[in-house]
Design a protein around this motif. Structure first.
Motif, PDB file in Angstrom:
ATOM      1  N   ASP A 158       0.826  -1.201   0.000  1.00  0.00           N
ATOM      2  CA  ASP A 158       0.000   0.000   0.000  1.00  0.00           C
ATOM      3  C   ASP A 158       0.863   1.255   0.000  1.00  0.00           C
ATOM      4  O   ASP A 158       0.407   2.326  -0.367  1.00  0.00           O
ATOM      5  CB  ASP A 158      -0.876   0.058   1.271  1.00  0.00           C
ATOM      6  N   TYR A 159       2.063   1.094   0.482  1.00  0.00           N
ATOM      7  CA  TYR A 159       2.917   2.268   0.638  1.00  0.00           C
ATOM      8  C   TYR A 159       3.989   2.351  -0.434  1.00  0.00           C
ATOM      9  O   TYR A 159       4.777   3.279  -0.438  1.00  0.00           O
ATOM     10  CB  TYR A 159       3.572   2.251   2.024  1.00  0.00           C
ATOM     11  N   GLY A 160       4.007   1.379  -1.327  1.00  0.00           N
ATOM     12  CA  GLY A 160       5.090   1.335  -2.310  1.00  0.00           C
ATOM     13  C   GLY A 160       5.246   2.614  -3.086  1.00  0.00           C
ATOM     14  O   GLY A 160       6.341   3.114  -3.277  1.00  0.00           O
ATOM     15  N   ASN A 161       4.122   3.181  -3.501  1.00  0.00           N
ATOM     16  CA  ASN A 161       4.225   4.379  -4.333  1.00  0.00           C
ATOM     17  C   ASN A 161       4.591   5.621  -3.508  1.00  0.00           C
ATOM     18  O   ASN A 161       4.796   6.689  -4.046  1.00  0.00           O
ATOM     19  CB  ASN A 161       2.897   4.619  -5.060  1.00  0.00           C
ATOM     20  N   LEU A 162       4.669   5.458  -2.218  1.00  0.00           N
ATOM     21  CA  LEU A 162       4.970   6.616  -1.391  1.00  0.00           C
ATOM     22  C   LEU A 162       6.442   6.704  -1.021  1.00  0.00           C
ATOM     23  O   LEU A 162       6.846   7.609  -0.320  1.00  0.00           O
ATOM     24  CB  LEU A 162       4.118   6.600  -0.119  1.00  0.00           C
ATOM     25  N   ALA A 163       7.234   5.747  -1.490  1.00  0.00           N
ATOM     26  CA  ALA A 163       8.644   5.763  -1.123  1.00  0.00           C
ATOM     27  C   ALA A 163       9.325   7.003  -1.669  1.00  0.00           C
ATOM     28  O   ALA A 163      10.257   7.516  -1.065  1.00  0.00           O
ATOM     29  CB  ALA A 163       9.343   4.518  -1.639  1.00  0.00           C
ATOM     30  N   GLU A 164       8.827   7.480  -2.786  1.00  0.00           N
ATOM     31  CA  GLU A 164       9.528   8.572  -3.448  1.00  0.00           C
ATOM     32  C   GLU A 164       8.932   9.943  -3.200  1.00  0.00           C
ATOM     33  O   GLU A 164       9.479  10.938  -3.672  1.00  0.00           O
ATOM     34  CB  GLU A 164       9.568   8.307  -4.971  1.00  0.00           C
ATOM     35  N   GLN A 185      14.572  14.977   6.485  1.00  0.00           N
ATOM     36  CA  GLN A 185      15.483  16.081   6.772  1.00  0.00           C
ATOM     37  C   GLN A 185      16.330  15.777   8.004  1.00  0.00           C
ATOM     38  O   GLN A 185      17.511  16.085   8.049  1.00  0.00           O
ATOM     39  CB  GLN A 185      14.690  17.383   6.996  1.00  0.00           C
ATOM     40  N   LYS A 186      15.708  15.147   9.006  1.00  0.00           N
ATOM     41  CA  LYS A 186      16.422  14.908  10.260  1.00  0.00           C
ATOM     42  C   LYS A 186      17.421  13.759  10.154  1.00  0.00           C
ATOM     43  O   LYS A 186      18.570  13.884  10.558  1.00  0.00           O
ATOM     44  CB  LYS A 186      15.427  14.606  11.388  1.00  0.00           C
ATOM     45  N   TYR A 187      16.970  12.646   9.592  1.00  0.00           N
ATOM     46  CA  TYR A 187      17.780  11.430   9.615  1.00  0.00           C
ATOM     47  C   TYR A 187      18.458  11.125   8.285  1.00  0.00           C
ATOM     48  O   TYR A 187      19.254  10.203   8.203  1.00  0.00           O
ATOM     49  CB  TYR A 187      16.909  10.243  10.001  1.00  0.00           C
ATOM     50  N   GLY A 188      18.093  11.864   7.236  1.00  0.00           N
ATOM     51  CA  GLY A 188      18.716  11.632   5.937  1.00  0.00           C
ATOM     52  C   GLY A 188      17.942  10.661   5.067  1.00  0.00           C
ATOM     53  O   GLY A 188      18.070  10.663   3.854  1.00  0.00           O
ATOM     54  N   PHE A 189      17.149   9.818   5.711  1.00  0.00           N
ATOM     55  CA  PHE A 189      16.324   8.877   4.961  1.00  0.00           C
ATOM     56  C   PHE A 189      15.239   8.392   5.912  1.00  0.00           C
ATOM     57  O   PHE A 189      15.238   8.731   7.096  1.00  0.00           O
ATOM     58  CB  PHE A 189      17.145   7.703   4.421  1.00  0.00           C
ATOM     59  N   ARG A 190      14.293   7.640   5.428  1.00  0.00           N
ATOM     60  CA  ARG A 190      13.249   7.154   6.319  1.00  0.00           C
ATOM     61  C   ARG A 190      12.742   5.791   5.880  1.00  0.00           C
ATOM     62  O   ARG A 190      12.867   5.405   4.724  1.00  0.00           O
ATOM     63  CB  ARG A 190      12.077   8.138   6.363  1.00  0.00           C
ATOM     64  N   ASP A 191      12.179   5.084   6.851  1.00  0.00           N
ATOM     65  CA  ASP A 191      11.417   3.866   6.581  1.00  0.00           C
ATOM     66  C   ASP A 191      10.037   4.344   6.162  1.00  0.00           C
ATOM     67  O   ASP A 191       9.271   4.851   6.980  1.00  0.00           O
ATOM     68  CB  ASP A 191      11.351   3.017   7.863  1.00  0.00           C
ATOM     69  N   HIS A 192       9.751   4.247   4.874  1.00  0.00           N
ATOM     70  CA  HIS A 192       8.526   4.839   4.355  1.00  0.00           C
ATOM     71  C   HIS A 192       7.291   3.978   4.579  1.00  0.00           C
ATOM     72  O   HIS A 192       6.176   4.454   4.400  1.00  0.00           O
ATOM     73  CB  HIS A 192       8.671   5.069   2.847  1.00  0.00           C
ATOM     74  N   ARG A 193       7.477   2.756   5.006  1.00  0.00           N
ATOM     75  CA  ARG A 193       6.336   1.833   5.054  1.00  0.00           C
ATOM     76  C   ARG A 193       5.423   2.149   6.237  1.00  0.00           C
ATOM     77  O   ARG A 193       5.808   1.995   7.398  1.00  0.00           O
ATOM     78  CB  ARG A 193       6.841   0.407   5.188  1.00  0.00           C
ATOM     79  N   GLY A 194       4.236   2.599   5.890  1.00  0.00           N
ATOM     80  CA  GLY A 194       3.243   2.804   6.945  1.00  0.00           C
ATOM     81  C   GLY A 194       3.584   3.945   7.890  1.00  0.00           C
ATOM     82  O   GLY A 194       3.044   4.035   8.978  1.00  0.00           O
ATOM     83  N   GLY A 195       4.505   4.802   7.452  1.00  0.00           N
ATOM     84  CA  GLY A 195       4.862   5.908   8.344  1.00  0.00           C
ATOM     85  C   GLY A 195       5.997   5.554   9.266  1.00  0.00           C
ATOM     86  O   GLY A 195       6.458   6.409  10.041  1.00  0.00           O
ATOM     87  N   GLY A 196       6.489   4.299   9.180  1.00  0.00           N
ATOM     88  CA  GLY A 196       7.641   3.912   9.977  1.00  0.00           C
ATOM     89  C   GLY A 196       7.445   4.207  11.454  1.00  0.00           C
ATOM     90  O   GLY A 196       6.426   3.839  12.046  1.00  0.00           O
ATOM     91  N   ARG A 197       8.421   4.871  12.024  1.00  0.00           N
ATOM     92  CA  ARG A 197       8.395   5.180  13.454  1.00  0.00           C
ATOM     93  C   ARG A 197       7.361   6.244  13.783  1.00  0.00           C
ATOM     94  O   ARG A 197       6.928   6.358  14.921  1.00  0.00           O
ATOM     95  CB  ARG A 197       9.790   5.638  13.901  1.00  0.00           C
ATOM     96  N   SER A 198       6.962   7.026  12.782  1.00  0.00           N
ATOM     97  CA  SER A 198       6.042   8.128  13.040  1.00  0.00           C
ATOM     98  C   SER A 198       4.595   7.676  13.054  1.00  0.00           C
ATOM     99  O   SER A 198       3.699   8.448  13.345  1.00  0.00           O
ATOM    100  CB  SER A 198       6.216   9.224  11.986  1.00  0.00           C
TER     101      SER A 198
END
Lengths: 367, 367, 367, 367
Positions: C94-100, C113-126
């Protein structure tokens, strides 16, 4: 945690440089209702004060403490207690020639590397002068521990350079400037120090500090262990290079059948553990030893470098302790008090409702 | 700080009992972008694992670590990294007879006094099993320190009971189960241990742990000093009774002219300080020594008490280390790593903009 | 303090990403002797669970909690309690298209911006998934507060988008998926939500959470104030944009003669203060309101940017809450519990010996 | 954390009572090399000072600050900076009749319940006088934030009682004693206050405080979120009953399509988020609103109780603010500065090595 605060529930935040306007601290978390006066604190400071014998630094500081807050009608209110000690006898010119060089063994070089520059006068923030603050805060802690739990903290010098000082009696400690628990050996110590002072060199010392009356249960495993907190507090005293609890380094070659303190209903049969088991107080006497290194400020010339890395020779004149260990006992006592009060408050935060059916095993007598 | 967390900016929160479902930790504050895998951590755990020689406990634990969070596409994200190690080889029946008594020298008695009761199986939370967690967290810290600063951490056994182990070479450490930096002495150590095991007794040890490549400037005077934090971390390891930095207790009888490490533009001329001055790293090798007491769990009968204070005799059977010092080296290395990464992050928080004109004085070679 | 820990004496350290293997926490500092079971915690989690009505996200997570440590024979031991919840129903595609791209209003951009990259799946830690952990930890806190002090924590929805929900009765809260204390208005809420879901948009909500039975005296002025800690905990819930205590923003236009709660021996005559005075609990009901913003994930197309700063349009499909406020009540209750237990322990650390001659003024009834 | 310390890496420990010898603080963690003078700090204090208009308390305090440590040759050394402000214009007799009663709406009652007794003079530790300390510490923080990052912090009064104050221009803020960003409305505010003063009553206010120039990335999810820390700091100001970020409570009835701030390469298209997303700064302006309750000390008689629980009537005479909100703006600015510097240092501790390929999206202009 900020580097200038020690403790969590009885938190002491220290400030002040050797040659700045003042040193002091804020004590946050003191239980309310403790009767506190400037006289209580002054008594402890006077034990530490410079210029009290020919064997210590001749800097003359009255070390007069002023309570700025947190006490009303003679009792702690629960609000933070700020203590202020104005510096008076700074002789900054003694340090003038040291602005451009680093004294070997001192913090000059590392402070410059860390902060980019340093207050060179009297060692600035790295000076042992700051320890007066710890003694002041420790006075409050000691009072509460004594009144609330009957805890007594006592320290003494157990070795001066190569001279081992056999323990004779607590009553003898305050009768000499060394805090030696042995009046008979004092002339030997004085002769040694007189020769040392003439030589321009310095020597180390070993301090022992104990606490009696500590109930079992203080300490927060697995990281906030009582022994770990003690080690932290003691190693954090200027010039300390080693800390032992109980048998300490002697444990290395001991067998378990010897080191382990057996228990009977009448009491423990030994105290190699030094009062801490599994990071928690056992109800036995806390026994801690500190190794204090020889003073780095000596009159003998020492090789060093200048601020821009050129070779230099440094000989320190001025007023210094040939053996910082001589005045260390009140500081070690104060640090132990600060650790214990913080641990006492932490324990009651989590365990105030605990009822333990197991009777307390009496302590082995201090020997 | 909660008692089960160590560190402020690289904070490790530990959980788990010896015979519970699992042990583990949460590592919070790892800088993002560090490549981390379960294999990295497993390699360190395998160095510590029980059952790897006849000289240590025969409990068989695979100690397989699982990363539950904080790593994505092989790199730390900056989110907390949770590590889980399931317990498998608990033999709770070995402890059945100990539910009603306290093992002398262990934390059984003090845990009961503190909490009112205890999980008696395998020492519960007080068990040395928890140290596997520290090694796991330490693996992450070590990797970052090595990659970011070139810091290398190495430890070894420097004394086994009465046998001093002269240092020969780092390369020899991993070739024997003692972590002894001296292959030639290993047969003597093995003979000693075989006799010890037969006797049912235990003995202590001394561990040395070092770090090279630490830049000057790490440490937060006056309480968050690097040496204080090291002492805290090391004294917090189960069974440690003493910690020394550099010359340690030898400093007591040293003169200042001997102990003080002189500086020249070419380098320091000695390292009695052990890499720390005024609470801050000097750029020299960090040198730390730990005194580890003899295991309290021995087959020889020992006097103790029951939960309700009656006399008892305790002899511990089951699978125990006759010398816990043998497996301590990886734990000490891990703790040093945890302290250093926290100090590194603290230093750059406050001092990232500092430019120091003074060149770094090279370290004296490790000797 | 590490960013993933809340509390000092009852410290909860959280971990886990939305699409990682698991989420969980470590609860450190729970007083020993509290009876705790997975069922206790599961009951609270089930109140929060996704997929319980058509008005909330349709992600199916059993949210089964496992206790990994800190509980023995059904009671807390005082050791850290680790809770684990395995993720099961991640639909990462569901999140594949949101990676970019970055979803507007979400943390995607700021994490990058903070970490340089993110785990985009499902909002990751957020992701709000992490809030399950808070509810789990809060269950332990609530139990202790209820048993030890008789504290009861109750929350409800007081406004859904533009629809104000008049308070009728606590008994009506659990009878509808909105946690509305008013059964009669529920059809209106449901109609509103059905229309909203069809529109592809989202809306905000206001939550009220209260605690009764809190004794006077909790709170640590001047910074560790009870109201400050509550604000911290509540504003830290995902999607919260405002926090009020008592009269909150209505205080702005109130006169002192109206706002100030008078006292008589029979009780307080009002509770505009919301239970906190000078940062300390007054013994009155704690009353807190939260403003929750509308969900950022909506089906309507929204302008955004790609990872390298190019324009993009984002429409979020998948399973999302059109109003996150609907499931917020158990989370707000849990956060209030976490704050209160920490404050209770802090208070008894410092003030366990306090005896107050002044009688407790009864609370004004909740109105 | 001790209740009188705020911040972790830029930690401010406050002390002092309204009628004690002095108030002050210790600022620990200031980066070295910042040029600091008493004049810098005095300038901020003078903005807050009592007696500057007829609309505020007539207590005359010069509020002269003295720097006791941590600054050498005009620059911060990295050592703790202690600030001292001596109290001069205490009129303790004004409070004599209040020793035996509790002023409704004040902390008198709760302090007595918590600590067993209280320093009744001038509100003791609970007095708003302590906020001078926050302004002093905030001055240091602001300077660093401005010099290092170009962050500018500005606050103003956005509502006085029932009178909404439309924003006109920042330049108008300092031209009136209300900190109103609107010169034209000032006569209306003055008339309102004159009537209020005559009536003997008091009223609340709303304050808005903003920061521009904050880079994206500050904030420590999931508990140390920037918005949570801001809420903590603001709710911790005396008399604050509500805190909003961005759209705040207006978010409740907003749709996601309206509230969510879209992004384009040229910039954000709105700022309902108030500069914080997912707990991290977005690079947009931080926008915070505070609700300040009406002063509890009013001349109108109010029902209360005595120390032993008997009915009483209290009318407060002496020198009080009829609207504490009038002097709140510098305090709110200072608190925002303290939060931001702590967050800045935390961010660089963990993320100093992060390189982010995504360009920074420009902020939407402040409207």
């Amino acid at each position: 945690m900020s580097g200038n605060t020690i403790g969590t529930l009885f938190a002491v935040t220290s400030f002040g440089e050797s040659h700045g306007p003042a040193i002091g601290c804020v004590v946050d978390g003191c239980p309310p209702g403790l009767s506190i006066s400037e006289a209580d604190i002054q008594a402890e400071l006077d034990r530490r004060k410079p210029g009290t014998s020919r064997h210590v630094t001749q800097r003359r500081e009255p070390d007069t403490v002023e309570i700025l807050s947190g006490v009303f009608a003679g009792r702690s209110t629960g609000a933070p207690i700020a203590l202020l000690i104005r510096n008076q006898d700074q002789r900054s010119k003694d340090y003038g020639n040291l602005a451009e060089t680093f004294r070997p063994g001192h913090a000059d070089y590392v402070y410059t590397q860390k902060y980019g520059f340093r207050d060179h006068r009297g060692g600035g923030r790295s000076s042992a002068r700051e320890t007066a603050v710890r003694v002041a805060a420790g006075a409050i802690a000691r009072k509460w521990l004594a009144e609330r739990y009957g805890v007594r903290i006592r320290g003494w010098m157990s070795q001066l350079g190569p001279i081992e000082i056999p323990f004779v009696a607590i009553a003898e400690i305050d009768g000499n400037p060394f805090f030696a628990p042995n009046a008979a050996i004092v002339p030997q110590l004085e002769d040694y120090m007189d020769l040392l002072r003439k030589s321009g060199d310095s020597v180390g010392a070993k301090i022992t500090v104990t606490a009696t009356g500590v109930p079992p249960g203080w300490g927060e495993p697995v990281y906030g262990r009582l022994d770990a907190e003690i080690a932290y507090a003691m190693m954090g005293i200027n010039a300390v290079k080693g800390v032992e609890i109980g048998a300490g380094f002697a444990s290395v070659s001991q067998k378990g059948s010897e080191h382990g303190d057996e228990m009977t209903p009448q009491g423990f049969l030994g105290n190699h553990a030094g009062g801490v088991l599994g990071g928690i107080s056992s109800g036995q006497d806390l026994v801690v030893h500190l190794a204090i290194k020889p003073t780095s400020s000596i009159r003998l010339p020492r090789r060093s470098v200048t601020l821009d890395g050129q070779p230099a020779v440094v000989a320190t004149h001025g007023r210094h302790d040939p053996c910082v260990g001589i005045r260390a006992t009140p500081i070690a006592e104060a640090m132990l008090a600060l650790v214990l009060i913080d641990q006492a408050l932490r324990h009651r935060a989590q365990c105030a409702d605990v009822v333990c059916a197991t009777p307390v095993i009496p302590a082995h007598p201090l020997g």
